[in-house]
Design a protein around this motif. Structure first.
Motif, mmCIF file in Angstrom:
data_model
loop_
_atom_site.group_PDB
_atom_site.id
_atom_site.type_symbol
_atom_site.label_atom_id
_atom_site.label_comp_id
_atom_site.label_asym_id
_atom_site.label_seq_id
_atom_site.Cartn_x
_atom_site.Cartn_y
_atom_site.Cartn_z
ATOM 1 N N LEU A 69 0.816 -1.221 0.000
ATOM 2 C CA LEU A 69 0.000 0.000 0.000
ATOM 3 C C LEU A 69 0.849 1.271 0.000
ATOM 4 C CD1 LEU A 69 -2.685 -1.134 2.601
ATOM 5 C CD2 LEU A 69 -3.105 -0.660 0.183
ATOM 6 N N PHE A 70 1.914 1.297 0.810
ATOM 7 C CA PHE A 70 2.699 2.524 0.977
ATOM 8 C C PHE A 70 3.967 2.554 0.136
ATOM 9 C CE2 PHE A 70 0.011 2.557 4.710
ATOM 10 C CZ PHE A 70 -0.295 3.890 4.899
ATOM 11 N N GLY A 71 4.462 1.419 -0.279
ATOM 12 C CA GLY A 71 5.634 1.372 -1.142
ATOM 13 C C GLY A 71 6.849 2.027 -0.523
ATOM 14 N N ASP A 72 7.523 2.883 -1.332
ATOM 15 C CA ASP A 72 8.769 3.510 -0.895
ATOM 16 C C ASP A 72 8.567 4.547 0.219
ATOM 17 O OD1 ASP A 72 10.079 1.978 -2.737
ATOM 18 O OD2 ASP A 72 10.215 3.562 -4.259
ATOM 19 N N GLN A 73 7.314 4.933 0.509
ATOM 20 C CA GLN A 73 7.092 5.907 1.598
ATOM 21 C C GLN A 73 7.644 5.388 2.925
ATOM 22 O OE1 GLN A 73 3.215 7.928 1.852
ATOM 23 N NE2 GLN A 73 2.641 6.827 -0.033
ATOM 24 N N LEU A 74 7.626 4.074 3.101
ATOM 25 C CA LEU A 74 8.102 3.500 4.363
ATOM 26 C C LEU A 74 9.625 3.536 4.479
ATOM 27 C CD1 LEU A 74 5.723 0.411 4.711
ATOM 28 C CD2 LEU A 74 5.445 2.730 5.593
ATOM 29 N N LEU A 75 10.313 3.870 3.404
ATOM 30 C CA LEU A 75 11.773 3.965 3.438
ATOM 31 C C LEU A 75 12.260 5.382 3.704
ATOM 32 C CD1 LEU A 75 12.590 1.713 0.323
ATOM 33 C CD2 LEU A 75 12.476 1.051 2.734
ATOM 34 N N ASP A 76 11.356 6.350 3.589
ATOM 35 C CA ASP A 76 11.718 7.761 3.748
ATOM 36 C C ASP A 76 11.549 8.180 5.218
ATOM 37 O OD1 ASP A 76 11.664 10.593 3.875
ATOM 38 O OD2 ASP A 76 11.146 10.706 1.751
ATOM 39 N N PRO A 77 12.630 8.570 5.913
ATOM 40 C CA PRO A 77 12.521 8.934 7.343
ATOM 41 C C PRO A 77 11.527 10.070 7.589
ATOM 42 C CG PRO A 77 14.820 8.690 6.683
ATOM 43 C CD PRO A 77 14.011 8.653 5.427
ATOM 44 N N ASP A 78 11.496 11.059 6.706
ATOM 45 C CA ASP A 78 10.575 12.185 6.905
ATOM 46 C C ASP A 78 9.125 11.728 6.796
ATOM 47 O OD1 ASP A 78 12.646 13.972 7.282
ATOM 48 O OD2 ASP A 78 12.773 14.492 5.151
ATOM 49 N N LEU A 79 8.852 10.876 5.837
ATOM 50 C CA LEU A 79 7.487 10.374 5.685
ATOM 51 C C LEU A 79 7.112 9.456 6.845
ATOM 52 C CD1 LEU A 79 7.311 9.698 1.825
ATOM 53 C CD2 LEU A 79 6.487 11.677 3.128
ATOM 54 N N ARG A 80 8.079 8.665 7.309
ATOM 55 C CA ARG A 80 7.793 7.817 8.473
ATOM 56 C C ARG A 80 7.461 8.673 9.698
ATOM 57 N NH1 ARG A 80 12.366 4.652 6.895
ATOM 58 N NH2 ARG A 80 13.531 5.475 8.697
ATOM 59 N N PHE A 81 8.161 9.808 9.836
ATOM 60 C CA PHE A 81 7.876 10.718 10.948
ATOM 61 C C PHE A 81 6.452 11.261 10.832
ATOM 62 C CE2 PHE A 81 7.936 15.067 12.741
ATOM 63 C CZ PHE A 81 8.262 14.764 14.050
ATOM 64 N N ASP A 82 6.061 11.680 9.620
ATOM 65 C CA ASP A 82 4.687 12.155 9.408
ATOM 66 C C ASP A 82 3.678 11.067 9.730
ATOM 67 O OD1 ASP A 82 5.694 14.556 8.599
ATOM 68 O OD2 ASP A 82 5.143 14.357 6.472
ATOM 69 N N LEU A 83 3.964 9.859 9.319
ATOM 70 C CA LEU A 83 3.052 8.751 9.572
ATOM 71 C C LEU A 83 2.883 8.499 11.072
ATOM 72 C CD1 LEU A 83 4.086 6.187 6.789
ATOM 73 C CD2 LEU A 83 1.810 7.183 7.111
ATOM 74 N N GLU A 84 3.993 8.562 11.799
ATOM 75 C CA GLU A 84 3.884 8.313 13.240
ATOM 76 C C GLU A 84 3.044 9.396 13.914
ATOM 77 O OE1 GLU A 84 6.578 7.215 17.167
ATOM 78 O OE2 GLU A 84 7.525 7.383 15.187
ATOM 79 N N ILE A 85 3.204 10.645 13.465
ATOM 80 C CA ILE A 85 2.404 11.737 14.036
ATOM 81 C C ILE A 85 0.920 11.475 13.821
ATOM 82 C CG2 ILE A 85 1.759 14.170 13.766
ATOM 83 C CD1 ILE A 85 4.692 14.783 13.222
ATOM 84 N N VAL A 86 0.526 11.213 12.578
ATOM 85 C CA VAL A 86 -0.906 11.081 12.293
ATOM 86 C C VAL A 86 -1.471 9.803 12.890
ATOM 87 C CG1 VAL A 86 -0.770 12.512 10.226
ATOM 88 C CG2 VAL A 86 -0.480 10.031 10.003
ATOM 89 N N LEU A 87 -0.643 8.742 12.975
ATOM 90 C CA LEU A 87 -1.139 7.502 13.575
ATOM 91 C C LEU A 87 -1.297 7.640 15.090
ATOM 92 C CD1 LEU A 87 0.920 4.930 11.469
ATOM 93 C CD2 LEU A 87 -1.573 5.200 11.460
ATOM 94 N N ARG A 88 -0.382 8.361 15.725
ATOM 95 C CA ARG A 88 -0.536 8.622 17.154
ATOM 96 C C ARG A 88 -1.803 9.431 17.412
ATOM 97 N NH1 ARG A 88 3.700 8.588 21.005
ATOM 98 N NH2 ARG A 88 5.624 7.613 20.269
#
Length: 420
Positions: free
Chosen positions: A372-391
């Motif tokens: 579903l997310f592809g290369d987004q999970l490899l990008d530290p900045d995108l992972r940071f955004d994901l953790e914010i919105v998931l929290r």
């Protein structure tokens, strides 16, 4: 100071107490000796009551006035006049309070004066009927009690007035501290001095919710500025990080919902209150769960996330778009797994332990997330955004749940999850 045994007693009157048994004519036998008795009483008081021992100053001048007035009034009572000088002694009590003196020395002086007066009367009353002598003794100490009561009333009135004025000044000070834009240091210092509040270097504001409190209002230390009558009851705590202050505040707030804002310079109390009120709103929604007092410093990341919820929702829509086409139950499972994966250093076995599911189930979900997310999970900045919105999503879901009663520990926090 002598009297003839033939002096007739007045007719008994229960409302007059001992005065009804004392002959009115006795007053004229006593009056010529009042100055002499006053000097003896003053000397004895100066000998036995430390505050009057110097024989000068405010205590001494007030002492002579009270002794002479009390003796004159006592004789007037014997002559048949009522206690019509009460306001004088009330004013004496008010004056003592106004000067910041204790009423104890005056009360002690009154007791000494009564003893001296009775000693003089009893030494010269041997020709009187024993019943009259007994009534005289009772009258002396009853008169003392009446004067003491009047002075006490005046003292209490003045203290209450001073306390009320001081409370009003402190409320005005609290209003000034919570004013935006921030008031200057000089303006705060002037009002703090008028309110007898020692201005600290730092403060913390407290937002309270006592609307549903059934017990009496909480009691706070005297240096805490309090206004429970505001739409949102508020406190200002000086030096909140000082020794023992945290435990003291916790005890005071034990029976009510409250949020303590961050510690700030005294001129920034309004900022501390602004954050405390935001945190109280989040707690009211269930976004933050805590037992007892909530401290902003323990939830600063949550405060940051929820500063602009529209912006937060926009970021969530953008970053969680790959999940949008799935059923709600699938979204919840994958979002929960992705957050646990981000928080556990992307370790599948730790994710399984966090979520209490089989590692193979976690690996299956992670393969779905990679698709579903592809290369987004490899990008530290995108992972940071994901953790914010998931929290934030997890906290928002927890606030919406009110009936499941299911709690699960994730990353050291207790949250409430919907059943899926």
């Amino acid at each position: 100071m002598t009297a003839e045994a033939s002096l007739p007693a007045r007719s008994s009157d229960s409302e007059l107490g001992p005065w009804s048994d004392i002959p009115g004519e006795l007053a004229e036998h006593i009056r010529p000796h009042l100055d002499e008795v006053a000097e003896e009483i003053i000397s004895e008081i100066q000998l036995r009551v430390r505050e009057y021992s110097r024989g000068e100053g405010p205590y001494a001048s007030m002492l002579r006035l009270v002794v002479e007035r009390a003796l004159q009034h006592f004789v007037d009572r014997i002559a048949g006049n009522g206690f019509d000088d009460e306001e004088f002694f009330v004013s004496i009590g008010r004056g003592e309070a106004g000067e910041g003196r204790s009423l104890d020395p005056l009360q002690s002086a009154m007791r000494v004066g009564s003893l001296v007066a009775w000693r003089r009367l009893s030494a010269n009353a041997f020709d009187l009927d024993p019943r009259i002598i007994a009534s005289l003794g009772e009258a002396v100490f009853l008169h003392q009690d009446e004067i003491a009561k009047a002075a006490g009333e005046g003292y209490s009135q003045a203290k209450a007035a001073v306390a009320g004025e001081m409370q009003r000044r402190r409320r005005r000070l609290l209003d000034l501290l919570l004013t935006e834009p921030t008031p200057g240091q000089e303006a705060i210092a002037d009002l703090a001095a008028a309110a007898h509040w020692q201005m600290p270097k730092t403060v913390a504001a407290v937002a309270l919710d006592i609307r549903h409190q059934d017990t009496r209002p909480p009691a706070f230390p005297p240096d805490v500025l309090v206004d429970l009558s505001r739409t949102l009851p508020s406190l200002i705590i000086p030096d909140p990080d000082g020794p023992g202050r945290a435990a003291l505040v916790d005890r005071a707030l034990a029976d009510c919902a409250g949020v303590i804002g961050p510690t700030v310079p005294v001129t920034e109390a309004a900022r501390s209150m602004h954050l405390a009120r935001q945190m109280l709103q989040l707690a009211g929604r269930g976004v933050i769960e805590a037992d007892g007092v909530i401290r902003c410093v323990d939830h600063m990341s949550t405060l940051i996330m929820f500063q602009d919820e529209n912006l937060l929702d926009s970021l969530a829509d953008l970053r969680l778009a790959p999940l949008s086409h799935l059923r709600n139950s699938q979204q919840d499972r994958l979002a929960e797994t992705l957050l646990a994966w981000l928080q556990s250093g992307r370790n599948a076995n730790e994710v399984a332990m966090r979520l209490h599911v089989h590692p193979q189930t976690v690996r299956y979900r992670l393969r779905q997330l990679e698709e579903l997310f592809g290369d987004q999970l490899l990008d530290p900045d995108l992972r940071f955004d994901l953790e914010i919105v998931l929290r934030a999503r997890r906290l928002q879901q927890g606030s919406a749940v009110t009936t499941t009663g299911e709690h699960r520990a994730v990353s050291g926090e207790v949250i409430t999850l919907r059943r899926i």
